[in-house]
Design an enzyme around this catalytic site. Structure first.
Site: not given
Ligand code: ATR
Length: 278
Positions: A70, A107
């Site tokens: 990420k 997210d």
């Protein structure tokens, strides 16, 4: 979509076999009748950048990115959304027509959409939001809460220095308290979020005493295996509103699907049921 060309996307991770994203995107591709594919792409960290470029050069529309890529996904991007930059990590990459790599982090979006869907307007934003944990997931949740108008965000983590570092990174109104003092911090809270990995299948649960929490507090967990964690179970036992984390996973997938396949997908009950099937 150009003519009837097949559209390709997928998820990159190391390992990636555990990812549930193919089930979500596969369901939507079928539901919306899109000629596309969504595949798991195992990518060793040392090959990650080369692999991203290879997918771009072979005409893929984009990829989701999971652990441990990420941060690397954000670093290699040509452009990043403000939310990806604020969180310091990306989970969604889109290749532009000209080959530019665009990084996003969905997210925080997934977390807020789940909260909105399940709790509606009932979350008291003026009351402190308590966030347990200080890892990457906590970073996304703190960003989401501040963006959504939380007046105060109180962070508590087993390793206190990490909670302090996160509070410092965001600045006021985020602040850190001692892990041992969580019980008292719950008094007056509007929202309590578990972002730690405790309570996940096979791991010891969090032992939180909800006694001081107000009756109208909303308790939510980002862990969704099991769907009802011991943390949520303890909240429900005290009569509190408890929201599971499955919706965060489902909603975070929406922006990528729309960017790659051109349809804004819905999180429906059939998808939820599919994800819960043994
Ligand atoms: P992620 O990036 O997915 O959030 P992480 O960086 O490994 O993952 O963070 C996991 C979080 O869960 C951390 O806040 C961790 O606390 P520490 O910083 O003290 O390690 C927390 N955590 C994991 N197991 C825990 C447990 N049994 N009790 C309390 N906190 C726990």
């Amino acid at each position: 979509m150009i003519g009837s060309a097949m559209l390709h996307a997928g998820v990159m991770g190391w390992p990636v076999a555990h990812s549930r994203s193919p089930e979500i995107h596969g369901y939507w591709l079928k539901k919306y009748g899109i000629q596309g594919s969504y595949e798991r792409v195992p990518s060793d960290p040392s090959d990650f950048e080369t692999d991203v470029h290879r997918l771009r050069d072979s005409g893929w529309r984009g990829v989701n990115v999971t652990i441990p890529h990420k941060e690397a996904a954000l670093s290699l991007a040509d452009e990043a959304t403000p939310r990806a930059r604020a969180i310091g990590a990306a989970n969604t990459i889109t290749f532009s027509r000209s080959g530019r790599i665009l990084a996003d982090n969905t997210d925080a979006f997934g977390f807020i959409e789940n909260l909105k869907e399940r709790a509606g307007a009932s979350w008291r934003r003026e009351a402190p939001a308590i966030v347990l944990g200080a890892g990457g997931a906590a970073r996304a949740v703190v960003h989401a809460l501040l963006e959504s108008g939380a007046r105060t965000v109180t962070l508590a983590n087993r390793t206190q220095s990490r909670a302090e570092a996160l509070a410092t990174a965001f600045g006021p109104p985020a602040r850190a308290v001692e892990w041992a003092g969580i019980g008292e911090a719950l008094a007056g809270a509007g929202l309590i979020v578990n972002t730690t990995s405790a309570g996940m299948d096979g791991r010891p649960p969090l032992d939180i005493d909800f006694a001081a929490a107000p009756a109208d507090v909303i308790v939510t967990d980002i862990v969704y295996t099991p769907l009802i964690t011991p943390f949520l179970d303890a909240a429900t036992a005290r009569g509190l509103i408890a929201i599971d984390g499955l919706g965060m996973l489902l909603h975070q997938a929406r922006p990528g699907f729309e960017a790659w396949f051109g349809v804004a997908p819905q999180v429906d009950e059939t998808l939820r049921a599919l994800m819960l099937a043994p």
